[in-house]
Enzyme design. Structure first.
Site, PDB file in Angstrom:
ATOM      1  N   ARG A  34       0.814  -1.218   0.000  1.00  0.00           N
ATOM      2  CA  ARG A  34       0.000   0.000   0.000  1.00  0.00           C
ATOM      3  C   ARG A  34       0.849   1.270   0.000  1.00  0.00           C
ATOM      4  NH1 ARG A  34      -4.770  -2.251   3.984  1.00  0.00           N
ATOM      5  NH2 ARG A  34      -6.075  -3.019   2.278  1.00  0.00           N
ATOM      6  N   LYS A  86     -19.494 -17.951  -0.288  1.00  0.00           N
ATOM      7  CA  LYS A  86     -20.949 -17.868  -0.150  1.00  0.00           C
ATOM      8  C   LYS A  86     -21.655 -17.082  -1.238  1.00  0.00           C
ATOM      9  CE  LYS A  86     -21.157 -18.273   4.827  1.00  0.00           C
ATOM     10  NZ  LYS A  86     -21.426 -17.580   6.068  1.00  0.00           N
ATOM     11  N   GLY A 109     -11.701  -9.089  -1.998  1.00  0.00           N
ATOM     12  CA  GLY A 109     -11.571 -10.264  -1.139  1.00  0.00           C
ATOM     13  C   GLY A 109     -10.406 -11.165  -1.455  1.00  0.00           C
ATOM     14  N   GLY A 133     -13.638  -4.280   0.083  1.00  0.00           N
ATOM     15  CA  GLY A 133     -15.023  -3.817   0.223  1.00  0.00           C
ATOM     16  C   GLY A 133     -15.383  -2.775  -0.825  1.00  0.00           C
TER      17      GLY A 133
HETATM   18  P1  AMP Z   1     -14.654 -14.875  -0.465  1.00  0.00           P
HETATM   19  O1  AMP Z   1     -14.056 -14.076   0.654  1.00  0.00           O
HETATM   20  O2  AMP Z   1     -16.121 -14.797  -0.568  1.00  0.00           O
HETATM   21  O3  AMP Z   1     -13.940 -14.582  -1.776  1.00  0.00           O
HETATM   22  O4  AMP Z   1     -14.400 -16.395  -0.094  1.00  0.00           O
HETATM   23  C1  AMP Z   1     -13.122 -16.941  -0.072  1.00  0.00           C
HETATM   24  C2  AMP Z   1     -13.108 -18.208   0.706  1.00  0.00           C
HETATM   25  O5  AMP Z   1     -13.900 -19.180   0.088  1.00  0.00           O
HETATM   26  C3  AMP Z   1     -11.721 -18.789   0.790  1.00  0.00           C
HETATM   27  O6  AMP Z   1     -11.280 -18.730   2.113  1.00  0.00           O
HETATM   28  C4  AMP Z   1     -11.899 -20.216   0.323  1.00  0.00           C
HETATM   29  O7  AMP Z   1     -11.232 -21.155   1.139  1.00  0.00           O
HETATM   30  C5  AMP Z   1     -13.390 -20.439   0.417  1.00  0.00           C
HETATM   31  N1  AMP Z   1     -13.852 -21.485  -0.498  1.00  0.00           N
HETATM   32  C6  AMP Z   1     -13.627 -21.587  -1.800  1.00  0.00           C
HETATM   33  N2  AMP Z   1     -14.149 -22.703  -2.295  1.00  0.00           N
HETATM   34  C7  AMP Z   1     -14.706 -23.393  -1.272  1.00  0.00           C
HETATM   35  C8  AMP Z   1     -15.388 -24.649  -1.146  1.00  0.00           C
HETATM   36  N3  AMP Z   1     -15.585 -25.413  -2.190  1.00  0.00           N
HETATM   37  N4  AMP Z   1     -15.807 -24.992   0.086  1.00  0.00           N
HETATM   38  C9  AMP Z   1     -15.606 -24.203   1.139  1.00  0.00           C
HETATM   39  N5  AMP Z   1     -14.975 -23.014   1.089  1.00  0.00           N
HETATM   40  C10 AMP Z   1     -14.524 -22.606  -0.106  1.00  0.00           C
END
Ligand code: AMP
Length: 395
Positions: free
Chosen positions: A35, A197, A353, A376
């Site tokens: 940064r 999610k 993210g 964010g």
């Molecule tokens: P996000 O912050 O929404 O981009 O989510 C990222 C997180 O999703 C990471 O920590 C990954 O380990 C998790 N992730 C990715 N694929 C899977 C999966 N098939 N099952 C559980 N967690 C997952």
């Protein structure tokens, strides 16, 4: 859009909102200076014009004044990166800061103490913003990571510089990159959305359906879509209450002529662990007791073809649990495909993210067109929201 290039800073003090919210170790040393390095071009431009810089930032989430969150810890690193001595005001507002700011000579830099030592910063307090405004002649916002917050230093302070406010290089680049994807991206446009999610990405998906030709859905989100379509997902992560929404998204995509690509096979494990048994299974038939933790080889091949066919690519979220070596293959393969497409002339933006962490971890940073600095803020931009920090400069 006014950028720092529209101003000559000769004998002027630039009040620059930077994002120096960097990670520190137990000895208060900066462990990742990205940064600070990212803010360098803006700071150097002001100094080379013959101006001076007053730098303001937050660090961490202090509750009142807390020594461990003092920005003084990062002074050696800033001096190292900029090659210029950095003066320090022990309070970001008040007499000391005002005297030090008005004593600044061309070529000098003053760093203010952590803005969040004052609650008024996050409250977007106008009187506090006015005090900050006394410290500079031109306001420059170069902090994308906080542009989605209407805080005093990111948004409110701009109103005290009606004719003298602009974006720094970093923020301008972020805005340009988002625009290249969301508004004037060369077709076909692809969004890859992964991560854990559906719920955290719904608004992004819905907004993006109007902008893209292809949508790859991967990661943990996959299984809500698969189960909603009648698949057996074993113990895979799933948001049952979002299944209807998943079907609705697929319908919307169809009516908008967006081609949706989901994994067709996955690496399934019999526990959420790196050191457990795995097998490649059809995504619609994951056995009971098993969970999908990464994209399988056929999916990787399919995604590669889609990526290579597209001219504009947005990537948000990993395709698997990339933190565990045995489930990182899908994410790495996708990074490879995007890197190759970029080398062939596609524009690629990675942001929001964990995909940024993945891109850095696996060395794709220099092989994609742009890696966003704001989690964010990037997500809210992809949701189609106008960020207050950006609106404040444009108004
Ligand atoms: P996000 O912050 O929404 O981009 O989510 C990222 C997180 O999703 C990471 O920590 C990954 O380990 C998790 N992730 C990715 N694929 C899977 C999966 N098939 N099952 C559980 N967690 C997952």
């Amino acid at each position: 859009m006014k950028t720092i290039d529209d101003f000559n800073f000769e004998n002027k003090r630039a009040l620059i909102r930077v994002d120096f919210n960097v990670p520190l170790n137990d000895s208060f040393e900066v462990t990742d200076a990205t940064r600070i390095i990212s803010a360098k071009p803006t700071i150097i431009k002001v100094l080379e014009d013959g101006g001076s810089c007053v730098l303001m930032s937050h660090l961490g989430r202090p509750k009142g004044v807390q020594e461990e969150f003092s920005l003084k810890h990062i002074i050696p690193k800033i001096e190292d990166i900029l090659g210029v001595e950095v003066k320090f005001a022990t309070d970001c507002v008040g007499e000391e800061a005002e005297t030090m700011a008005s004593d600044l000579q061309p070529g000098q830099i003053l760093l203010l103490e952590n803005l969040r030592f004052h609650d008024e910063e996050k409250q977007g307090d106008e009187a506090f913003a006015e005090k900050l405004s006394k410290l500079g002649d031109i306001y420059v916002n170069d902090a994308f990571g906080t542009a989605h917050r209407a805080h005093a230093s990111t948004t409110i302070v701009a109103k005290f510089f009606p004719e003298a406010k602009c974006f720094g290089y970093l923020l301008a680049k972020e805005i340009d990159s988002i625009k290249k994807v969301m508004e004037d991206g060369e077709k076909p446009v692809l969004a890859v959305l992964g991560g854990a999610k559906v719920s955290s990405k719904i608004t992004v998906i819905e907004n993006i359906l109007d902008k893209v030709d292809h949508l790859i859905i991967g990661g943990g989100m996959t299984f809500t879509f698969i189960k909603a379509q009648g698949g057996e997902i074993g113990d895979s992560i799933c948001e049952e209450d979002k299944m209807e929404l998943a079907l609705d998204i697929l319908e919307q995509a169809k009516s908008k002529n967006v081609q949706v690509h989901l994994p067709v096979d996955v690496v399934a494990a019999n526990a959420f662990s790196n050191d457990t048994e795995t097998q490649i299974v059809d995504v619609m038939h994951i056995p009971a007791g098993w969970q999908g933790l990464d994209a399988g080889p056929k999916s990787i091949e399919n995604f590669d073809k889609v990526v290579k066919a597209c001219k504009t690519i947005l990537w948000n979220g990993p395709l698997g649990v990339f933190e565990m070596e045995n489930f990182a293959k899908g994410t790495i393969a996708l990074g490879d495909s995007i890197a190759e497409a970029t080398a062939e002339g596609a524009f690629s933006l990675v942001g929001g993210g964990d995909s940024v962490a993945a891109v850095k971890q696996f060395g794709f940073e220099k092989k994609v067109s742009y890696v966003s600095t704001g989690g964010g803020a990037m997500l809210e931009s992809l949701e189609g929201k106008t960020l207050p920090g950006i609106a404040a400069i444009l108004s």
